[in-house]
Design an enzyme around this catalytic site. Structure first.
Site, short mmCIF file in Angstrom:
data_model
loop_
_atom_site.label_atom_id
_atom_site.label_comp_id
_atom_site.label_asym_id
_atom_site.label_seq_id
_atom_site.Cartn_x
_atom_site.Cartn_y
_atom_site.Cartn_z
N LYS A 151 61.15 18.70 18.67
CA LYS A 151 61.27 19.12 20.02
C LYS A 151 62.59 18.50 20.85
O LYS A 151 63.46 19.28 20.60
CB LYS A 151 60.06 18.56 20.93
CG LYS A 151 58.51 19.21 20.42
CD LYS A 151 57.41 18.83 21.31
CE LYS A 151 56.27 19.38 20.81
NZ LYS A 151 56.09 20.79 20.96
N TYR A 161 47.20 16.83 16.69
CA TYR A 161 47.52 17.97 15.97
C TYR A 161 48.96 17.54 15.41
O TYR A 161 49.88 17.05 16.04
CB TYR A 161 47.91 19.05 17.24
CG TYR A 161 48.50 20.16 16.53
CD1 TYR A 161 47.68 21.04 15.68
CD2 TYR A 161 49.91 20.80 16.91
CE1 TYR A 161 48.33 22.32 15.29
CE2 TYR A 161 50.12 21.92 16.14
CZ TYR A 161 49.62 22.67 15.43
OH TYR A 161 49.99 23.88 14.91
N ASP A 191 53.52 10.03 14.21
CA ASP A 191 54.08 11.39 14.54
C ASP A 191 54.55 11.41 16.03
O ASP A 191 53.71 11.43 17.15
CB ASP A 191 52.65 12.51 14.76
CG ASP A 191 53.11 13.59 14.99
OD1 ASP A 191 54.27 14.01 15.55
OD2 ASP A 191 52.26 14.88 15.00
#
Length: 425
Positions: free
Chosen positions: A262, A139, A234
């Site tokens: 994050k 994702y 990623d």
């Protein structure tokens, strides 16, 4: 109170949540509404405390409301919330990220989704090609080009291919099985010089915790180099968590572009993408690839993120965190063996995942789908009854923080033991 709060939320918010996986739809029941958090504990509206292994989906590494971070945020707020003009802290944060990640330049954005979306556009602009390659179960945010056979909430809720994405755009994204070297070789042999970029989570965290095989990553790096395709790593989830230098440090494989999020926001909305100057300088205003953001580089969010990066850069921080997690995992596995419940736990650094399976390794989305999802649902609610908060999905990784001390780990292991007893019944 939880159901009442959820019913009220559903009157004004689609599904009652602002991010789908929070809804508890895949595990059943109504979600906890969090009132506050401190250290390793979150508290609901009735001030019941839960040991937290979601950690804002990996964004919290020091602990909730960590005093040093809160202090820096307060000082930043007192100066002003946002200016729409350059600030010194943007340069400080960029310099810090570049130093840790060993890259030339970085641009700040507001989320991991935005970082990945922007990296894709930049890769297409740099190569002049259109094709993007991603992997099943990974994702990379909800941008149109990347929401094809994705993980995270789309996998959890059974909608890996979203409505609203033009077929013409989806056709420019090729999806391969994760960790499948043969499929990767075949694709590059056929279309290698048509590929603009390959984007990958080097440690997949959105179909639970699945590390890439080292040989797979090294093959991917070699093929991208040979075909002049951009390799996008990623590390929104794994960056600064599995090691200070992220998965790149562990595997020794460097991407041409890196995506972060994050931890660099410490729970506030921050993302970043960066890489070689020859690629990054194609961004406006020095180049012709457009990307912008009114709140990008927000000084309050960067004050929080920079405080975290400075703290976790201290010697042995990650070793300390890893030992905590090793102790937790050892206790959980001993309990599963005692109660004869088949369980596999995979970890990389301070990122981990539980799989109810008899297999000794889970390497792909198809492997994950072969695990006992129904048993996870039972386990989730048993743990919730014991005041342990896990991700409400069998397809999401778990995390720990600096504040998960021995007492908290012991309580978690005891809770696991009780949960397994009830599951066996």
């Amino acid at each position: 109170m939880t159901q009442k709060d959820f019913d009220r939320a559903k009157q004004f918010i689609p599904g009652g949540v602002n991010s789908p996986v929070r809804s508890f739809l895949s595990v059943g029941g109504a979600p906890i509404f969090v009132e506050r958090a401190e250290g390793a504990i979150i508290y609901d509206r009735e001030y019941q405390g839960y040991i937290d292994y979601v950690c804002s989906w990996g964004a919290i590494i020091l602990g909730h409301a960590y005093p040093k971070v809160v202090s820096e945020v307060k000082k930043a707020c007192e100066k002003g919330m946002s200016f729409g003009a350059p600030t010194d802290i943007e340069t400080e944060m960029a310099e810090k990220i570049c130093s840790i990640a060993n890259i030339d330049k970085v641009r700040m954005v507001n989320s991991g989704t935005e970082a990945c979306m922007s990296a894709i556009r930049l890769a297409r602009g740099y190569t002049g090609r259109q094709l993007i390659v991603k992997f099943e179960g990974c994702y990379h945010g909800h941008a149109d080009s990347l929401l094809v056979k994705a993980g995270s909430g789309s996998l959890t809720l059974g909608v890996p291919d979203s409505l609203g994405i033009p077929k013409e755009l989806a056709s420019q994204t090729i999806v391969l099985p994760y960790n499948d070297e043969k499929a990767l070789l075949n694709l590059f042999e056929e279309k290698g010089f048509e590929i603009a970029a390959v984007i990958i989570e080097p440690v997949a965290g959105n179909m639970n915790c699945i590390p890439a095989n080292e040989s797979f990553l090294k093959l991917l790096r070699r093929l991208c180099t040979e075909c002049d395709a951009v390799l996008i790593m990623d590390e929104v989830m794994s960056g600064f968590r599995v090691a200070l230098g992220g998965a790149q440090e562990i595997y020794g494989v460097k991407g041409d572009l890196l995506c972060y999020g994050k931890i660099i926001g410490a729970g506030l909305p921050v993302g970043a993408f960066g890489g070689d100057a020859k690629i990054m300088d194609l961004l406006v205003p020095t180049g012709k690839v457009y990307q912008a953001g009114t709140l990008s580089g927000n000084p309050v969010a960067l004050a929080a993120g920079l405080s975290v990066l400075n703290t976790i850069s201290q010697d042995n921080f990650h070793n300390f965190l890893n030992k905590k997690l090793d102790r937790l995992i050892e206790g959980i596995l001993l309990s599963s063996q005692k109660h004869q419940i088949p369980l596999l736990i995979q970890k990389v650094g301070a990122m981990w995942g539980m799989f109810f399976t008899r297999e000794n390794k889970v390497s792909s989305l198809s492997d994950v789908m072969g695990c006992d999802i129904q048993r996870f649902k039972l386990f989730f609610h048993e743990m919730l009854n014991e005041k342990i908060y896990l991700a409400p999905s069998a397809f999401e990784a778990s995390f720990i923080t600096y504040e998960h001390n021995d007492n908290i780990i012991d309580k978690t292991i005891d809770a696991v033991d009780k949960a397994f007893i009830n599951i066996k019944k």
